[in-house]
Enzyme design. Sequence first.
Site, PDB file in Angstrom:
ATOM      1  N   ASP A   1      -7.134  -3.777   0.857  1.00 15.84           N
ATOM      2  CA  ASP A   1      -6.683  -4.941   0.092  1.00 15.84           C
ATOM      3  C   ASP A   1      -5.362  -4.664  -0.609  1.00 15.84           C
ATOM      4  OD1 ASP A   1      -8.023  -3.115  -1.667  1.00 15.84           O
ATOM      5  OD2 ASP A   1      -8.221  -4.700  -3.168  1.00 15.84           O
TER       6      ASP A   1
ATOM      7  N   GLU B   1     -10.193  -2.343  -3.812  1.00 21.07           N
ATOM      8  CA  GLU B   1      -9.686  -1.316  -4.727  1.00 21.07           C
ATOM      9  C   GLU B   1      -8.804  -1.901  -5.809  1.00 21.07           C
ATOM     10  OE1 GLU B   1      -6.856   1.722  -6.289  1.00 21.07           O
ATOM     11  OE2 GLU B   1      -6.442  -0.141  -5.211  1.00 21.07           O
TER      12      GLU B   1
END
Length: 522
Positions: free
Chosen positions: A144, A209
């Site tokens: 991400d 994350e």
Amino acid sequence: MTDSRPGIRIIRWLKIIVSVVFATVFLLFTIASIRTLSLDVNIGLQLARWEKTNNLSLVLDGAQREALVARFKDAIRVPTVSFSETHSNTSALLDFDTLLRRAFPTVFSSSLVQHELVANYSHLFWVRGSQPDLEPYLLLAHMDVVPASEADGWDAPPFSAQEIDGFIYGRGTIDDKCAVMGILQALEYLLIRGYAPRRGFYIGLGHDEEVSGYNGAVNMARLLKQRGVQLLFVLDEGLAILDGVISGLDGPAALIGVSEKGAATVKLSVSTAPGHSSMPPRETSIGILAAAVKRLEDNPMPRLFGRGPERATFQHLAHKFRLPLKFVMSNLWLFSPLLGRVLEMKPETNAFVRTTTAVTIFNSGVKVNVIPSYAEAYVNLRIHSAHLLQEVLDLIHLTVADQRVKIDLVQGFDPLPVSSADEKSFGFQIIKKTVLDMFPTVTVAPGICVGNTDSRNFKDLTRDIYRFAPVWFKPGDPQRFHGINERISKKNYEELVVFYFNLIQNFDLQQLPEPHSSVHEL
């Protein structure tokens, strides 16, 4: 017969004091000079005695290199944005899953590799080793990215993967799809060439994350813990190769993160009686809160340089500094207070010196002629390794010193333990060897991450966590991290693939060789 005249006695005592001070200064200067001149520039292991493990080499022709870069560009074009802990672009994550399976068919089909989805979108791979008695390790990365908009001033659309002057622009090029694609690409090449590891290892690719990893990394760590897995070490994103970024340093430095700062989000709030702006009280909720925020900014957390792993960074780099900095860095036992004062002058180095305080959100008011009854501010803190979360909270209360201001901890955690980085540290030394094999002119040193990574969720599974990828940062490049014009050169991405290709083979070493010489204690 002694001279009892007071003036004579004072002069004699002054001469004695001056002599003692001069002798002390001379002694300190002599010791410091000897230490500077006797620096052992070969800190750590001598590489000549290493057992050769990377028998496979990676040499690509032009067409293969273009295909490698094309796959990476495809990954950048998928907008896997995490907006908040509850809002991610899940359709993009599904598209990214499809891209990975298409780009790395051997990884997903090999009998050596076991793959599973975790929390619907994260990927956990187990690559079976031929010697199960060797403790496994974990390579960690995340898919991400943070939001980005072309309106922010990008030279190329942030999800276009446009190439400009040999650089690929786009969100995720350095944070952290370069590692995601680099690790899997390296494994794909190894498996195609018939590689079978001695030491088994895991690859974990988190999907959230950027919003703390509560679904991806947390669940991957929980799965491994339930299965009784203990890891030799973890390698995640974090620090990089700095070239020209550290003032006074002769040549580039590869900093391997051995710890990361703790973090806390604190909410300050003030509640007062509402009213009409035509009859304002002497102090409003906004004024009270603004004064509290100003006190926090005017009174930073104490300077703690030298009490955390940042000291080891400068010790390892000392021999590469030019005079007079070399003299200072070689003698931190004497000059730590001075260096700490110098470092705190710039925001990018002040972060190494103390727990930082940043007011990031301030909310109040609904109408221009209404005195608001409520005001709130959010403060983000990154906690130095020598601090604990509770100590930081206590200092905030002492600094604000106003009972009208309510102080609430939203979330927070202590700094991470400091991983080993000595000559017997397997993970650190293998990473260091791999870097030096590729980049012989680089100086390798332990460092500390001022941001946070998914790796902290695995601290119960290993004693050692390292944070590094061989991304080259020139002056101005660190600001691209989470900023505008994030980019990586095509050459650097290819270097990442080669790095992981060699690193995985180097980790097959069963144990470290004995060092040729002792490490110089700075």
